[in-house]
Design an enzyme around this catalytic site. Structure first.
Site, PDB file in Angstrom:
ATOM      1  N   HIS A  76      21.609 -52.915  20.024  1.00  0.00           N
ATOM      2  CA  HIS A  76      22.674 -54.184  19.941  1.00  0.00           C
ATOM      3  C   HIS A  76      21.536 -54.661  18.774  1.00  0.00           C
ATOM      4  CE1 HIS A  76      25.323 -57.512  20.677  1.00  0.00           C
ATOM      5  NE2 HIS A  76      24.436 -58.173  20.696  1.00  0.00           N
ATOM      6  N   SER A  77      22.183 -55.395  17.744  1.00  0.00           N
ATOM      7  CA  SER A  77      21.615 -56.873  16.605  1.00  0.00           C
ATOM      8  C   SER A  77      20.619 -55.830  16.114  1.00  0.00           C
ATOM      9  CB  SER A  77      21.529 -57.916  17.438  1.00  0.00           C
ATOM     10  OG  SER A  77      21.379 -58.575  16.198  1.00  0.00           O
ATOM     11  N   LEU A  78      19.209 -57.021  16.430  1.00  0.00           N
ATOM     12  CA  LEU A  78      17.978 -56.141  16.060  1.00  0.00           C
ATOM     13  C   LEU A  78      17.679 -54.629  16.263  1.00  0.00           C
ATOM     14  CD1 LEU A  78      14.834 -56.550  15.262  1.00  0.00           C
ATOM     15  CD2 LEU A  78      14.507 -57.518  16.904  1.00  0.00           C
TER      16      LEU A  78
END
Length: 239
Positions: A76-78
């Site tokens: 998720h995200s990074l």
């Protein structure tokens, strides 16, 4: 019963243990394996990374045995950016491809410049990091007010933002595994930036948009896990 391992990579500032509750909520055939990054959780004594490519190479060396058995990767995200690079690095080591890659909550790697721009290239002050946490709405105010917790969290968040800010997209042959992208309706990544992930695989592609902001994976956890397990169940029988 065929089983799958799901490698889960955390978002900025987090320990991989944010995925630990998934072990209780997903089917028994899915072995949830949170991948802890250096400098946090059980790896707190290790130095933090600010070079995402180097971190992906290190994680690939650590996870290559896992990749001998059927597995999927989620971030998720990074963590999505890192998951993408990890799969490429595992491939470079001669490992089998994952049965699927799940990229959640961020623009495609090729669209990082317009998504982040210069926002994350320079190290942020504590005050700037706190403002960013409030904007993302994923950290309760009582946590933000806890100086001891923040003294541990802010250096991790600062390094993780630099991981994103220093990321350089490299043109490589597309992956061959299915790629499933999850986004939040009110998150910063546009539909166009999410759809750009399609170019990163020759395999099947899907985009699922959930209600909520950047942390939709927690806000709508049951729905997210339902889509995740539905995507993986047919793959475990053919892996």
């Amino acid at each position: 019963m065929s089983s799958l391992t799901l490698l889960c990579l955390p978002y900025s500032g987090a320990s991989a243990m944010v995925y630990s509750r998934w072990r209780r909520k997903l089917p028994a055939w899915l072995n949830v394996r949170p991948v802890e990054l250096p400098g946090r959780g059980a790896r707190l004594a290790e130095p933090l990374h600010t070079d995402l490519a180097a971190l992906a190479r290190q994680l690939a060396a650590e996870q290559r045995l896992t990749a001998n058995q059927p597995y999927a990767v989620l971030g998720h995200s990074l963590g999505a950016l890192l998951a993408f690079e990890l799969v490429h690095e595992l491939q470079a080591l001669g490992c089998r491809p994952p049965v699927a890659l799940f990229a959640c909550g961020t623009a495609a790697p090729s669209r990082r410049e317009e998504y982040d721009g210069a926002r994350l290239r320079e190290a942020k002050s504590d005050a700037e990091l706190m403002d960013e946490l409030r904007t993302l709405q994923g950290t309760p105010e009582e946590v933000l007010a806890n100086e001891e917790l923040m003294s541990l969290m802010l250096p991790i968040l600062r390094a993780d933002f630099l991981l994103c800010g220093h990321y350089a997209y490299r043109q490589r042959p597309a992956l061959c595994c299915p790629l499933h992208v999850f986004g939040g309706e009110d998150d910063r990544a546009s539909e166009e930036q999410l759809l750009a992930w399609r170019a990163e695989t020759q395999g099947d592609f899907s985009l699922e948009v959930f209600p909520g902001g950047h942390f939709f994976i927690h806000e709508h956890e049951d729905r997210v896990l339902g889509v995740l397990s539905a995507a993986l169940e047919p793959l475990r029988l053919t892996a």
